[in-house]
Design an enzyme around this catalytic site. Structure first.
Site, PDB file in Angstrom:
ATOM      1  N   GLY A  14     -11.837 -29.287  12.820  1.00  0.00           N
ATOM      2  CA  GLY A  14     -10.733 -29.216  13.345  1.00  0.00           C
ATOM      3  C   GLY A  14     -10.123 -30.982  13.738  1.00  0.00           C
ATOM      4  O   GLY A  14      -9.313 -31.076  14.588  1.00  0.00           O
ATOM      5  N   CYS A  43      -1.151   2.586  18.436  1.00  0.00           N
ATOM      6  CA  CYS A  43       0.207   2.268  17.018  1.00  0.00           C
ATOM      7  C   CYS A  43       0.729   2.970  16.969  1.00  0.00           C
ATOM      8  O   CYS A  43      -0.146   4.205  16.755  1.00  0.00           O
ATOM      9  CB  CYS A  43      -0.828   1.520  15.684  1.00  0.00           C
ATOM     10  SG  CYS A  43       0.340   1.165  14.380  1.00  0.00           S
ATOM     11  N   CYS A 100      -0.034   4.396  12.911  1.00  0.00           N
ATOM     12  CA  CYS A 100      -1.340   4.406  11.959  1.00  0.00           C
ATOM     13  C   CYS A 100      -2.308   4.867  14.052  1.00  0.00           C
ATOM     14  O   CYS A 100      -3.945   5.792  13.452  1.00  0.00           O
ATOM     15  CB  CYS A 100      -1.555   3.792  11.306  1.00  0.00           C
ATOM     16  SG  CYS A 100      -2.407   2.005  12.850  1.00  0.00           S
ATOM     17  N   CYS A 103       1.394  -1.522  14.471  1.00  0.00           N
ATOM     18  CA  CYS A 103       0.622  -2.731  13.883  1.00  0.00           C
ATOM     19  C   CYS A 103       1.498  -4.261  13.721  1.00  0.00           C
ATOM     20  O   CYS A 103       2.392  -3.579  13.050  1.00  0.00           O
ATOM     21  CB  CYS A 103      -0.606  -1.959  12.487  1.00  0.00           C
ATOM     22  SG  CYS A 103      -1.567  -1.007  13.148  1.00  0.00           S
ATOM     23  N   CYS A 137      -1.909  -0.932   8.846  1.00  0.00           N
ATOM     24  CA  CYS A 137      -1.504  -0.170   9.040  1.00  0.00           C
ATOM     25  C   CYS A 137      -1.595   1.258   8.134  1.00  0.00           C
ATOM     26  O   CYS A 137      -2.193   2.425   8.085  1.00  0.00           O
ATOM     27  CB  CYS A 137      -0.274  -0.362   9.514  1.00  0.00           C
ATOM     28  SG  CYS A 137       0.817   1.095  10.950  1.00  0.00           S
TER      29      CYS A 137
END
Lengths: 256, 230, 289
Positions: free
Chosen positions: C31, C240, C243, C265, C271
């Site tokens: 970080g 979606c 899909c 997606c 997808c």
């Protein structure tokens, strides 16, 4: 209730700050007691602002000690000093812009110190902010407005709320009523007096305005050329000044 | 309660050639609880100067002033502040307050600084203001806009709101009508009855005769008088 | 295909070593923003110059590279970067998440869970999460050093005060291992939960700002929030349309001038894989036909 305990909150010993050959402040010593308001008066360049900066840790003095509750703040490392600066200590600037985040709402400004010390409940933070806005006489409906939409007096009151929300013990104030209209000043003075009394605050107040000093300060230190030339009970220093400079200072002011 | 010994005072005027003006020497005064002593003497003889020295407002050159055991001439500022809060009250001729603060608050303030709960302090303030015939509609206004007589009564209310064991009164009945003068004299008598030691300046001779047990002429404390006595 | 005029993966070895040092430091201090001497790359700032340098420093000839731009493998940016490394490194490329050893991404984390050994490289425009309220770099560095992160919550407070909820929906700040607050790059906050505990190495490169930071595998990452306004990973409330997936992050696509729209997606590879496995959505062409 203002309770004078047996130990000084702040002990200052031989504080000296030079700017090259020029003296900022020289050999300043005093004790500040819980609940006490100490006024530092003097003309521009007398060293009062340098002294305040040294006390608050914004400037590093060349010599001397500043003991807060017995701990030497000058010997502290920076993280410790910064923790002190957002918990036990507070600093009210003359210009609210120096002490506020102008792009953040009034509520966010007041809440920042709470969040800085770990507050993580939005509702509680907002409640505390609302309460503090009321205490400094800002309408609760303004909580989401940004300070730039506020008048100068309101900005200064907001700065005070932002500083006092975490219940500090020691507040440094640099000309807190400077730059405000006289009527606005009076309201602020009244507010400050009430907060000082109710919260038992110790205050170090720098001002060139003797009327402000008379109304707020218990004790006065008069500075000239970086030195403290007179020190005593506020009304005694103003009504029976001993040092030549203090006599001149007092006699130069219109009676209030 | 109030013990003054061998007190002297001079003013040094640094901005007028450093002239030193002695104004008091060899002053003695002792005031017992429940006693009221009037300071007398011609204008400029030093009545107000002595009062201000007891209050801690003027510094003494030498000697001592003990109020409730504390020597004002040697006390630290915070000790004097504590003394003024708990022990020593002062009714001056001038009202000095923060503008905008309501009268009720001005009068209640000495109690608030003692930690008295707000409601209780304001109730006591209201009682005194009513006694002193300040109309209730004025209580929420700042006394800075009041007439001289009204301001004087607000000042008196503020001075009597807490039962100080020692009191300094500077012309408490000046500029008051007969009714209010009577109220103030009763307040003084009540204070004496509860054991307050009082030092006052009264030009009002009848008032002085009624509430004062003794008179002390401060002319005796002038440097000239002190030299004559020695 | 490899262009031998260039060193492997475009950057010279000394530069790659410098970047790898920054990456290693970043991994050692999760970080923390490590400054690095960002090079001029043959593409404009904002097109992933930071990510490309990190990718170049990580690639070996044996690697298989995938590049996505907001989840898609087929946008100009993704295609260009993929081609860039094909040409300068001769590495294999793929669009399949599971086949890739290094994935450079702009603003998404693939739907398919990553595994140990994979490296995910993020393109970062503004690495400093505190910049919003504190413009001074000297001060923000000090705030990171001293863990003074109250300001981050002021930003979230302002969100709630103004919008009734935390409206920050991407680049949502996180705390790493209870220490540094980090900007996860402008990924949707939907992806935030995938930052923590991830088996892959996650590297963040900001070219213009000259910063690299990292999340080693299985790092604890917590999205900042309030007790009474907890973090929520949100997505459009649809399945979606191609899909039928109910749990993936969706893009809204306007299909005509009459308000017609569809949700698909954002991860094109995910997808397509589902569709080839036989999953169907509301507007799947096969069904319309």
């Amino acid at each position: 209730m203002r309770d004078f305990k047996d130990t000084a909150l702040l002990q200052v010993e031989g504080l000296t700050k030079r700017y090259g050959a020029r003296i900022g402040c020289a050999d300043v010593s005093f004790d500040l007691w819980p609940g006490e308001v100490l006024g530092i008066v003097g003309e521009s360049g007398s060293g009062k602002s340098t002294l305040l900066s040294c006390l608050a840790g914004h400037l590093t003095p060349d010599h001397g000690r500043v003991l807060y509750q017995g701990r030497d703040t000058l010997a502290m490392n920076e993280p410790e000093r910064r923790v002190l600066g957002r918990t036990d200590w507070a600093f009210v600037h003359q210009n609210p812009r120096d002490g506020l985040r102008m792009g953040v709402s009034a509520g966010g400004n007041v809440g920042e110190r709470l969040m800085a010390v770990g507050a993580r409940n939005y509702g509680a933070i907002r409640e505390a902010a609302t309460d503090w806005l009321a205490r400094v006489e800002i309408d609760a409906g303004r909580i989401d407005d940004r300070p730039r939409q506020f008048s100068g007096g309101m900005q200064q009151r907001l700065q005070i709320a932002r500083n006092l929300v975490t219940g500090p013990k020691l507040v440094f104030m640099d000309e807190p009523t400077g730059g405000l209209d006289v009527s606005v000043q009076a309201r602020l003075l009244d507010l400050l007096r009430g907060l000082v009394r109710d919260m038992g605050l110790s205050v170090i107040l720098v001002t060139h305005d003797l009327a402000v000093a008379r109304l707020l300060a218990d004790r006065l230190m008069v500075m000239q050329g970086g030195h403290v030339i007179e020190h005593g009970l506020t009304d005694q220093v103003l009504d029976d000044p001993q040092a030549p400079y203090t006599q001149l200072l007092v006699s130069s002011v219109l009676q209030v | 309660m109030i013990e003054i010994e061998n007190l002297s005072k001079s003013f040094t005027l640094h901005n007028q050639g450093g002239a030193t003006i002695p104004v008091m020497a060899g002053a003695h005064l002792s005031v017992a609880p429940g006693e009221c002593v009037a300071l007398t003497g011609a204008s400029g003889a030093g009545k107000s100067t002595l009062m201000r020295m007891i209050w801690g407002n003027y510094l003494a050159a030498s000697g001592s002033i003990r109020v409730g055991g504390l020597d004002i001439t040697r006390a630290a500022p915070r000790e004097i502040i504590a003394l003024r809060r708990d022990t020593l009250g002062y009714v001056s001729q001038f009202l000095r307050v923060v503008p905008r603060v309501p009268t009720l608050r001005v009068v209640a303030e000495p109690l608030l600084s003692l930690g008295t709960p707000e409601a209780q302090a304001e109730a006591r303030a209201a009682e005194l203001l009513a006694q002193l015939n300040i109309p209730e509609r004025l209580w929420s206004l700042s006394p800075t806009t009041f007439s001289g007589g009204e301001q004087q009564r607000v000042n008196i209310a503020r001075g009597f709101v807490h039962g100080y064991p020692a009191l300094l009164l500077d012309e408490p009945t000046a500029s008051l009508d007969a009714t209010n003068r009577e109220v103030v004299l009763r307040l003084i008598e009540d204070a004496k009855a509860r054991g307050a030691a009082i030092v006052g300046i009264f030009h009002d001779e009848a008032a002085r005769a009624r509430v004062c047990d003794r008179e002390v002429d401060v002319t005796g404390f002038t440097p000239a008088a002190a030299r004559g006595a020695a | 295909m490899t262009d031998h005029a260039y060193n492997f993966a475009y950057l010279d070895e000394a530069t790659k070593r410098m970047i790898r040092r920054a990456i290693l430091k970043g991994i050692a201090v999760p970080g923390y923003q490590v400054p690095f001497a960002s090079r001029e790359m043959p593409m404009p700032y904002g097109w992933g110059t930071g990510g490309v340098q990190v990718t170049a420093a990580c690639l070996t000839p044996e690697d298989t590279l995938k590049v996505i731009d907001q989840g898609a493998d087929d946008t100009t940016n993704a295609v260009s970067i993929r081609k860039f490394f094909e040409r300068t490194g001769g590495v294999e490329t793929t669009t399949h998440t599971s086949e890739a050893s290094v994935i450079q991404t702009r603003h998404r984390i693939p739907e398919e869970p990553l595994r140990e050994g994979q490296i995910l490289v993020y393109q970062v425009p503004i690495p400093e999460p505190l910049r919003f309220l504190e413009p001074r770099e000297s001060e923000t560095r000090k705030m990171h050093a001293l863990e003074e992160y109250g300001l981050m919550h002021v930003k979230l407070y302002e969100d709630i005060a103004r919008h009734g909820e935390i409206s920050t929906s991407y680049a949502y700040p996180v705390n790493v291992e209870g220490r540094y607050v980090m900007d996860p790059s402008p990924i949707p906050k939907f992806d935030n939960p995938k930052l923590g505990g991830n088996p892959a190495i996650q590297l963040f490169g900001a070219g213009r700002e000259q910063r690299i930071y990292a999340l080693p595998p299985f790092t604890e990452v917590v999205s900042l929030d309030f007790e009474d306004h907890p973090f929520q990973a949100s997505k459009a409330d649809h399945d979606c349309d191609l899909c039928g997936c109910a749990t993936s992050y969706l893009d809204e696509v306007i299909t005509d001038d009459r308000g017609g729209r569809m949700f698909v997606c954002s991860d094109t590879d995910f997808c397509e894989s589902r569709r080839s496995a036989g999953h169907r959505g509301r507007l799947s062409p096969e069904e319309m036909a």
